[in-house]
Write a protein that holds these residues in place. Sequence first.
Motif, PDB file in Angstrom:
ATOM      1  N   LEU A 245       0.854  -1.189   0.000  1.00  0.00           N
ATOM      2  CA  LEU A 245       0.000   0.000   0.000  1.00  0.00           C
ATOM      3  C   LEU A 245       0.892   1.242   0.000  1.00  0.00           C
ATOM      4  CD1 LEU A 245      -2.749  -0.990   2.611  1.00  0.00           C
ATOM      5  CD2 LEU A 245      -3.125  -0.542   0.189  1.00  0.00           C
ATOM      6  N   PRO A 246       0.636   2.197  -0.888  1.00  0.00           N
ATOM      7  CA  PRO A 246       1.548   3.352  -1.042  1.00  0.00           C
ATOM      8  C   PRO A 246       1.343   4.414   0.025  1.00  0.00           C
ATOM      9  CG  PRO A 246      -0.262   3.544  -2.577  1.00  0.00           C
ATOM     10  CD  PRO A 246      -0.466   2.227  -1.866  1.00  0.00           C
ATOM     11  N   VAL A 247       1.488   4.008   1.280  1.00  0.00           N
ATOM     12  CA  VAL A 247       1.165   4.891   2.399  1.00  0.00           C
ATOM     13  C   VAL A 247       2.284   4.817   3.429  1.00  0.00           C
ATOM     14  CG1 VAL A 247      -0.467   5.361   4.260  1.00  0.00           C
ATOM     15  CG2 VAL A 247      -1.312   4.569   2.050  1.00  0.00           C
ATOM     16  N   GLY A 248       2.668   5.966   3.969  1.00  0.00           N
ATOM     17  CA  GLY A 248       3.550   6.039   5.120  1.00  0.00           C
ATOM     18  C   GLY A 248       4.812   5.225   4.989  1.00  0.00           C
ATOM     19  N   GLN A 249       5.141   4.481   6.059  1.00  0.00           N
ATOM     20  CA  GLN A 249       6.362   3.695   6.098  1.00  0.00           C
ATOM     21  C   GLN A 249       6.109   2.214   5.840  1.00  0.00           C
ATOM     22  OE1 GLN A 249       9.612   4.961   8.805  1.00  0.00           O
ATOM     23  NE2 GLN A 249       8.029   6.101   9.878  1.00  0.00           N
ATOM     24  N   LEU A 250       4.993   1.887   5.196  1.00  0.00           N
ATOM     25  CA  LEU A 250       4.855   0.546   4.649  1.00  0.00           C
ATOM     26  C   LEU A 250       5.861   0.374   3.510  1.00  0.00           C
ATOM     27  CD1 LEU A 250       0.953   0.249   4.486  1.00  0.00           C
ATOM     28  CD2 LEU A 250       2.475  -0.850   6.137  1.00  0.00           C
ATOM     29  N   ASP A 251       6.083  -0.862   3.082  1.00  0.00           N
ATOM     30  CA  ASP A 251       7.024  -1.093   1.988  1.00  0.00           C
ATOM     31  C   ASP A 251       6.646  -0.276   0.757  1.00  0.00           C
ATOM     32  OD1 ASP A 251       8.232  -2.886   3.671  1.00  0.00           O
ATOM     33  OD2 ASP A 251       7.266  -4.645   2.789  1.00  0.00           O
ATOM     34  N   GLY A 252       5.352  -0.244   0.450  1.00  0.00           N
ATOM     35  CA  GLY A 252       4.905   0.535  -0.693  1.00  0.00           C
ATOM     36  C   GLY A 252       5.141   2.017  -0.500  1.00  0.00           C
ATOM     37  N   GLY A 253       5.046   2.494   0.735  1.00  0.00           N
ATOM     38  CA  GLY A 253       5.342   3.893   1.019  1.00  0.00           C
ATOM     39  C   GLY A 253       6.802   4.219   0.792  1.00  0.00           C
ATOM     40  N   HIS A 254       7.708   3.319   1.224  1.00  0.00           N
ATOM     41  CA  HIS A 254       9.136   3.514   0.959  1.00  0.00           C
ATOM     42  C   HIS A 254       9.407   3.583  -0.545  1.00  0.00           C
ATOM     43  CE1 HIS A 254       9.973   3.044   5.122  1.00  0.00           C
ATOM     44  NE2 HIS A 254       9.938   1.724   5.174  1.00  0.00           N
ATOM     45  N   ILE A 255       8.810   2.639  -1.274  1.00  0.00           N
ATOM     46  CA  ILE A 255       9.054   2.565  -2.718  1.00  0.00           C
ATOM     47  C   ILE A 255       8.526   3.810  -3.415  1.00  0.00           C
ATOM     48  CG2 ILE A 255       8.437   1.282  -4.809  1.00  0.00           C
ATOM     49  CD1 ILE A 255       8.344  -1.246  -2.952  1.00  0.00           C
ATOM     50  N   LEU A 256       7.312   4.218  -3.063  1.00  0.00           N
ATOM     51  CA  LEU A 256       6.727   5.406  -3.689  1.00  0.00           C
ATOM     52  C   LEU A 256       7.547   6.657  -3.364  1.00  0.00           C
ATOM     53  CD1 LEU A 256       4.325   6.543  -5.335  1.00  0.00           C
ATOM     54  CD2 LEU A 256       3.172   6.952  -3.147  1.00  0.00           C
ATOM     55  N   TYR A 257       7.971   6.796  -2.123  1.00  0.00           N
ATOM     56  CA  TYR A 257       8.781   7.947  -1.720  1.00  0.00           C
ATOM     57  C   TYR A 257      10.071   8.003  -2.539  1.00  0.00           C
ATOM     58  CZ  TYR A 257      11.258  11.229   1.340  1.00  0.00           C
ATOM     59  OH  TYR A 257      11.951  12.308   1.833  1.00  0.00           O
ATOM     60  N   ALA A 258      10.714   6.856  -2.719  1.00  0.00           N
ATOM     61  CA  ALA A 258      11.961   6.838  -3.484  1.00  0.00           C
ATOM     62  C   ALA A 258      11.719   7.128  -4.960  1.00  0.00           C
ATOM     63  CB  ALA A 258      12.642   5.472  -3.319  1.00  0.00           C
ATOM     64  N   LEU A 259      10.556   6.727  -5.475  1.00  0.00           N
ATOM     65  CA  LEU A 259      10.263   6.926  -6.893  1.00  0.00           C
ATOM     66  C   LEU A 259       9.892   8.364  -7.220  1.00  0.00           C
ATOM     67  CD1 LEU A 259       8.166   3.767  -7.916  1.00  0.00           C
ATOM     68  CD2 LEU A 259      10.327   4.502  -8.932  1.00  0.00           C
ATOM     69  N   VAL A 260       9.035   8.975  -6.397  1.00  0.00           N
ATOM     70  CA  VAL A 260       8.451  10.270  -6.783  1.00  0.00           C
ATOM     71  C   VAL A 260       8.848  11.415  -5.870  1.00  0.00           C
ATOM     72  CG1 VAL A 260       6.487   9.093  -7.827  1.00  0.00           C
ATOM     73  CG2 VAL A 260       6.315   9.889  -5.458  1.00  0.00           C
ATOM     74  N   GLY A 261       9.509  11.154  -4.757  1.00  0.00           N
ATOM     75  CA  GLY A 261       9.915  12.220  -3.856  1.00  0.00           C
ATOM     76  C   GLY A 261       8.857  12.573  -2.837  1.00  0.00           C
ATOM     77  N   PRO A 262       9.199  13.450  -1.889  1.00  0.00           N
ATOM     78  CA  PRO A 262       8.305  13.714  -0.755  1.00  0.00           C
ATOM     79  C   PRO A 262       6.998  14.413  -1.126  1.00  0.00           C
ATOM     80  CG  PRO A 262      10.214  15.181  -0.708  1.00  0.00           C
ATOM     81  CD  PRO A 262      10.486  14.164  -1.771  1.00  0.00           C
ATOM     82  N   VAL A 263       7.040  15.350  -2.088  1.00  0.00           N
ATOM     83  CA  VAL A 263       5.828  16.113  -2.402  1.00  0.00           C
ATOM     84  C   VAL A 263       4.761  15.218  -3.010  1.00  0.00           C
ATOM     85  CG1 VAL A 263       4.876  17.991  -3.787  1.00  0.00           C
ATOM     86  CG2 VAL A 263       7.108  18.267  -2.678  1.00  0.00           C
ATOM     87  N   TRP A 264       5.133  14.454  -4.038  1.00  0.00           N
ATOM     88  CA  TRP A 264       4.142  13.600  -4.685  1.00  0.00           C
ATOM     89  C   TRP A 264       3.785  12.403  -3.811  1.00  0.00           C
ATOM     90  CZ3 TRP A 264       0.671  14.166  -8.239  1.00  0.00           C
ATOM     91  CH2 TRP A 264       0.804  15.219  -9.164  1.00  0.00           C
ATOM     92  N   HIS A 265       4.733  11.944  -2.990  1.00  0.00           N
ATOM     93  CA  HIS A 265       4.368  10.875  -2.053  1.00  0.00           C
ATOM     94  C   HIS A 265       3.258  11.346  -1.128  1.00  0.00           C
ATOM     95  CE1 HIS A 265       4.472   8.745   1.798  1.00  0.00           C
ATOM     96  NE2 HIS A 265       4.805   7.677   1.087  1.00  0.00           N
ATOM     97  N   ARG A 266       3.391  12.552  -0.612  1.00  0.00           N
ATOM     98  CA  ARG A 266       2.379  13.084   0.298  1.00  0.00           C
ATOM     99  C   ARG A 266       1.018  13.162  -0.394  1.00  0.00           C
ATOM    100  NH1 ARG A 266       0.242  18.018   2.056  1.00  0.00           N
ATOM    101  NH2 ARG A 266      -0.056  18.139   4.320  1.00  0.00           N
ATOM    102  N   ARG A 267       0.995  13.664  -1.616  1.00  0.00           N
ATOM    103  CA  ARG A 267      -0.267  13.790  -2.347  1.00  0.00           C
ATOM    104  C   ARG A 267      -0.893  12.429  -2.634  1.00  0.00           C
ATOM    105  NH1 ARG A 267       1.997  18.157  -6.813  1.00  0.00           N
ATOM    106  NH2 ARG A 267       2.080  19.982  -5.412  1.00  0.00           N
ATOM    107  N   LEU A 268      -0.088  11.510  -3.155  1.00  0.00           N
ATOM    108  CA  LEU A 268      -0.620  10.198  -3.528  1.00  0.00           C
ATOM    109  C   LEU A 268      -1.007   9.376  -2.300  1.00  0.00           C
ATOM    110  CD1 LEU A 268       1.891   9.332  -6.400  1.00  0.00           C
ATOM    111  CD2 LEU A 268      -0.507  10.002  -6.640  1.00  0.00           C
ATOM    112  N   ALA A 269      -0.212   9.463  -1.237  1.00  0.00           N
ATOM    113  CA  ALA A 269      -0.534   8.724  -0.015  1.00  0.00           C
ATOM    114  C   ALA A 269      -1.842   9.222   0.584  1.00  0.00           C
ATOM    115  CB  ALA A 269       0.601   8.842   0.994  1.00  0.00           C
ATOM    116  N   HIS A 270      -2.018  10.548   0.634  1.00  0.00           N
ATOM    117  CA  HIS A 270      -3.272  11.096   1.142  1.00  0.00           C
ATOM    118  C   HIS A 270      -4.446  10.679   0.261  1.00  0.00           C
ATOM    119  CE1 HIS A 270      -1.406  14.575   3.688  1.00  0.00           C
ATOM    120  NE2 HIS A 270      -1.487  13.429   4.354  1.00  0.00           N
ATOM    121  N   GLY A 271      -4.250  10.707  -1.058  1.00  0.00           N
ATOM    122  CA  GLY A 271      -5.325  10.315  -1.961  1.00  0.00           C
ATOM    123  C   GLY A 271      -5.719   8.863  -1.794  1.00  0.00           C
ATOM    124  N   PHE A 272      -4.728   7.976  -1.683  1.00  0.00           N
ATOM    125  CA  PHE A 272      -5.055   6.564  -1.518  1.00  0.00           C
ATOM    126  C   PHE A 272      -5.690   6.308  -0.161  1.00  0.00           C
ATOM    127  CE2 PHE A 272      -4.451   2.040  -1.025  1.00  0.00           C
ATOM    128  CZ  PHE A 272      -4.712   1.574  -2.306  1.00  0.00           C
TER     129      PHE A 272
END
Length: 407
Positions: A245-272
């Motif tokens: 799941l692309p949220v927080g410090q789950l594995d998916g959150g780590h991966i998403l953060y590394a892929l898109v950076g903090p700004v888009w991670h925040r937006r996408l994590a909140h949206g999901f």
Amino acid sequence: MEPTTRTEFSYVQDGRFAGRREAPKRKHRDRYWLHLLLFLLTLAATVQAGGTWAGRVLVYEQAGLGAFLLDGLRFAVALLLFLTVHEFGHYVAARRHGVDTSLPYYIPAPFIGIGTFGAVIRIREPIPSTRKLFDIGAAGPLAGFVVALGVLFYALATLPPPAYVFDLGGHEVLKDYVRQHGTFPEEMLPADPGTEGLRLVVGQTPLFWLLARLFPEVPPMYELYHYPVLFAGWLGLFFTALNLLPVGQLDGGHILYALVGPVWHRRLAHGFFMLLLVSGAIGFMDTDDVLLAAIHEWGGPVLAWLLLSAILFLYLNRVFEGDHRIIAPVLFGIMLLVAASQWVGPAMQRFGYSGWLVFSLLLVFLVRVEHPPVLQPEPLTPGRRWLGYLCILIFFLCFSLRPLYFV
């Protein structure tokens, strides 16, 4: 022992700033006895759960405890193999990058149905760079997914014939159908006359649906839990999706953060996270759910609406740190969608799953929705980016909007 991290600190010489030194790093020792004890307790709990779900009571009456333990071991070995490889994927990647981490802690849970809450490792220091964060986050789900896929292929290739259900207790309507047609029904059959028991339905996922097309006589999703190895393989997909799941410090959150950076991670994590809340809220108002139907019947629809709004406000207030300029419109929007689902009916209500409200509780108060910053931001290599896209694909292949529910 409290974790000791490797940090830099400033020091002063002759009243002036004189540079930075690295704080000494205290060595941690794994308590092997604790890891082994937790593993054995988890093994015992999953063996008991596997034998219970298999439910071949007619066989157990004749063959005794040995048959029950054998079914339980089939389930437990397959599930713990997945969990172990997943966690050691993280462990090996962390050790390879010199990040201090513990051995896996298995979490026995004999009262939740499957015998375990999974396993975790404890990373004892901040992960210093984006690439190391990605490697450690992606290694677990990629390794575990390979095992889950192998378990599923093995289980599907060795499925017993439909007559397997004759060993189950009850299921008389299903047994009559199999006797007459020699195969499983395409639609869910009614419950046995005079019974009011609940049936567990395992949610369909895109990958499981594709694999089931390759093999004959795959049991229906509402009977899947009677097949120990197949059920364990499905749980491997389920746990993989939860971790991705692309949220927080789950594995998916780590991966998403590394892929898109903090700004888009925040937006996408909140949206999901909002999508999970909408699904959970719609499911909460579904009176077909046994527990929720009791809430509706006891307090009426007014209490149900008030309770739902209070739960949503609690989550949103935590996520948006009390910013009512965001909380108020988001809460109003979710409640409006829930009201719309009541008006539209089953076409919209089928996207509701109250279990996401429970999981959101863990996300909000333990995992968090946002990701902490990395000390050394750096772009990912092309190979890592492709592995990140693969992880996203695996997430969608393994995800089910309604993973486990009762009818």
